[in-house]
Enzyme design. Sequence first.
Site, short mmCIF file in Angstrom:
data_model
loop_
_atom_site.label_atom_id
_atom_site.label_comp_id
_atom_site.label_asym_id
_atom_site.label_seq_id
_atom_site.Cartn_x
_atom_site.Cartn_y
_atom_site.Cartn_z
N CYS A 187 0.85 -1.20 0.00
CA CYS A 187 0.00 0.00 0.00
C CYS A 187 0.89 1.24 0.00
O CYS A 187 1.72 1.41 0.88
CB CYS A 187 -0.91 -0.01 1.22
SG CYS A 187 -1.79 1.55 1.42
N CYS A 189 -1.13 6.44 6.68
CA CYS A 189 -2.53 6.22 6.98
C CYS A 189 -2.70 5.51 8.32
O CYS A 189 -1.98 4.57 8.62
CB CYS A 189 -3.16 5.40 5.86
SG CYS A 189 -4.88 5.00 6.12
N CYS A 247 -8.06 1.82 -1.53
CA CYS A 247 -7.66 1.18 -0.27
C CYS A 247 -7.69 -0.34 -0.46
O CYS A 247 -8.70 -0.91 -0.86
CB CYS A 247 -8.63 1.59 0.83
SG CYS A 247 -8.37 0.66 2.35
N GLN A 285 -19.89 -7.79 11.84
CA GLN A 285 -18.45 -8.01 11.69
C GLN A 285 -18.01 -7.61 10.29
O GLN A 285 -18.68 -7.95 9.32
CB GLN A 285 -18.10 -9.48 11.94
CG GLN A 285 -18.08 -9.88 13.41
CD GLN A 285 -16.91 -9.29 14.20
OE1 GLN A 285 -16.13 -8.48 13.68
NE2 GLN A 285 -16.80 -9.67 15.45
N GLU A 302 -29.33 -6.64 23.52
CA GLU A 302 -28.54 -5.67 22.77
C GLU A 302 -29.02 -4.26 23.13
O GLU A 302 -30.21 -4.04 23.34
CB GLU A 302 -28.70 -5.96 21.27
CG GLU A 302 -28.37 -4.85 20.32
CD GLU A 302 -26.91 -4.45 20.32
OE1 GLU A 302 -26.02 -5.32 20.36
OE2 GLU A 302 -26.65 -3.22 20.29
N ASP A 343 -20.31 -11.18 23.80
CA ASP A 343 -19.48 -10.61 22.72
C ASP A 343 -19.46 -9.10 22.91
O ASP A 343 -20.02 -8.35 22.11
CB ASP A 343 -20.10 -11.01 21.37
CG ASP A 343 -19.25 -10.58 20.19
OD1 ASP A 343 -18.17 -9.98 20.40
OD2 ASP A 343 -19.67 -10.83 19.03
N CYS A 359 -13.00 -8.55 21.42
CA CYS A 359 -12.17 -7.78 20.48
C CYS A 359 -11.04 -7.07 21.22
O CYS A 359 -10.36 -6.23 20.65
CB CYS A 359 -13.03 -6.79 19.70
SG CYS A 359 -14.07 -5.77 20.73
N1 SAH Z 1 -22.52 -10.62 18.62
C1 SAH Z 1 -22.82 -9.65 17.61
C2 SAH Z 1 -22.44 -8.22 17.99
C3 SAH Z 1 -21.15 -8.02 18.72
S1 SAH Z 1 -20.54 -6.36 18.80
C4 SAH Z 1 -22.13 -10.04 16.31
O1 SAH Z 1 -21.13 -10.75 16.32
O2 SAH Z 1 -22.61 -9.61 15.25
C5 SAH Z 1 -21.01 -5.83 20.36
C6 SAH Z 1 -22.45 -5.39 20.44
O3 SAH Z 1 -22.69 -4.97 21.79
C7 SAH Z 1 -22.82 -4.23 19.55
O4 SAH Z 1 -23.96 -4.56 18.81
C8 SAH Z 1 -23.15 -3.10 20.54
O5 SAH Z 1 -24.17 -2.24 20.09
C9 SAH Z 1 -23.59 -3.87 21.77
N2 SAH Z 1 -23.44 -3.21 23.08
C10 SAH Z 1 -22.53 -2.29 23.47
N3 SAH Z 1 -22.69 -2.00 24.77
C11 SAH Z 1 -23.72 -2.75 25.22
C12 SAH Z 1 -24.35 -2.90 26.48
N4 SAH Z 1 -23.96 -2.21 27.54
N5 SAH Z 1 -25.37 -3.78 26.58
C13 SAH Z 1 -25.79 -4.49 25.51
N6 SAH Z 1 -25.22 -4.39 24.28
C14 SAH Z 1 -24.21 -3.53 24.13
#
Ligand code: SAH
Length: 448
Positions: free
Chosen positions: A72, A78, A158, A281, A331, A379, A406
């Site tokens: 790149c 960047c 990109c 994702q 969520e 997650d 993450c």
């Molecule tokens: N498991 C899903 C999303 C993971 S990302 C997937 O793999 O597609 C993390 C998610 O947590 C996001 O959608 C975000 O909006 C949500 N999030 C962030 N803080 C939160 C909270 N305090 N309670 C519930 N959800 C939350």
Amino acid sequence: MLEKGKIYEAVVTDYTAEGQGVAKVEGCAVFLPNAVAGERVLLRIEKVGKTWAAGKITEILERSPHRINRECPVAKLCGGCDFWHMDYEEECRLKAGRVRQALNRIGGEALETLPILSAPTCHGYRNKAQYPVASKKGRAYAGFFRAGTHTMVENDRCLILPEEADRVKEIVIDYVNQYHIPAYDETAHKGLLRHIYVRRGAVSGQVLVCLAVNGRRLLHGEELIERLKAVPGFTSLVLSVNTRQGNTVLGDEFITLYGPGYIEDTLCGLNFRLSARSFYQVNHHQAQRLYEAAIAQAGITKDDTVLDLYCGVGTITLIMAKAAGKVIGVEVIPQAVEDARDNAKRNGIENAEFFCGDAGEAALELGAKGVKADVVVVDPPRKGLNADAIEALARFAPRRIVYVSCDPATLARDVALLKDRGYRLQNAMAADLFPRCAHVESLVCLSR
Ligand code: SAH
């Protein structure tokens, strides 16, 4: 004490979480961009802190066999990518090492190795692009921020994005320049267009264009829609009203100017609807592999109730629904919950229920109402689990906890907290969802 401006000789021994190299000089850790572990270098000290210093490599004395020429042209400037200067093998080694070290140092484990799901390609894998917009001599342009700054770096193509995203960027910029639509100026808090956001379904090919604007109207919007129809898969144009000062890209209000306001995509055999505001994702291929691994580790049976905390549009929840008796997703973003409910319907899934709220609070409430969970999937965003979420997990006492993360450091912290609550780490792996970028995803399974 290291001296600013002075040149030192050192060996790069490790990497930081942000992907910089680390070299020890006179007992002090010096952080070096564009470094490869194992290299002997001459470095110049740029900044001296209390326990660390920042430096720049001025000469490589012994070059690592893993150093490569950057594909790149703007990689060095960047802020988007971190690793175009090393081969992919080294990148995967460092990412797996980071997750392993975090679990050992913070999580109290003694893992000698840790597998990583490496990606088949480093090119065009992102299904989402976000280009900040600025202006120079009265003309708007889009690019990416330089690392740690709001100075823009322009780049026509990109390498980690699909071509459609760059095509959208070009069309939007031509259009705003032709109609003199002002780019947003963050210092003066004036102007209209802040960000060009593009999401493309990896399987469906559908393209959603969302413009983040400091206002509620777009002049000559019809003309822009006509031009965007030249982009293969163009499905929807949405305005995201963001009149706040600060860094957030999207605002809370969305105005659909064309199409349904969302795209669809297929993931692990299910069909998903995705609004601009909902998390999805960015690496479709690797997300599928990560979710498949998560399901395998969850060991779900038809009698189980599965609780999926931080469920987004219900990806993991709905993929697990077939194997489980019942699935419950939680969520916090209302748009994502709407998507999730719609996603259950469009896939004919009847054993899924979604709640909107903070994951920890909602989980405690569900527990208080007598809901049982045999398996819990979490997650969370980078900050990891809060005290409520940990408490809820301890009270549910599920057979297994599958944790998709993450951020290895907060994952490891939470693993230690869950170990205090009677859990044991059963399985851990890293997954590369962001080739060439320092972020790393990980997946662990804990059992009671
Ligand atoms: N498991 C899903 C999303 C993971 S990302 C997937 O793999 O597609 C993390 C998610 O947590 C996001 O959608 C975000 O909006 C949500 N999030 C962030 N803080 C939160 C909270 N305090 N309670 C519930 N959800 C939350």
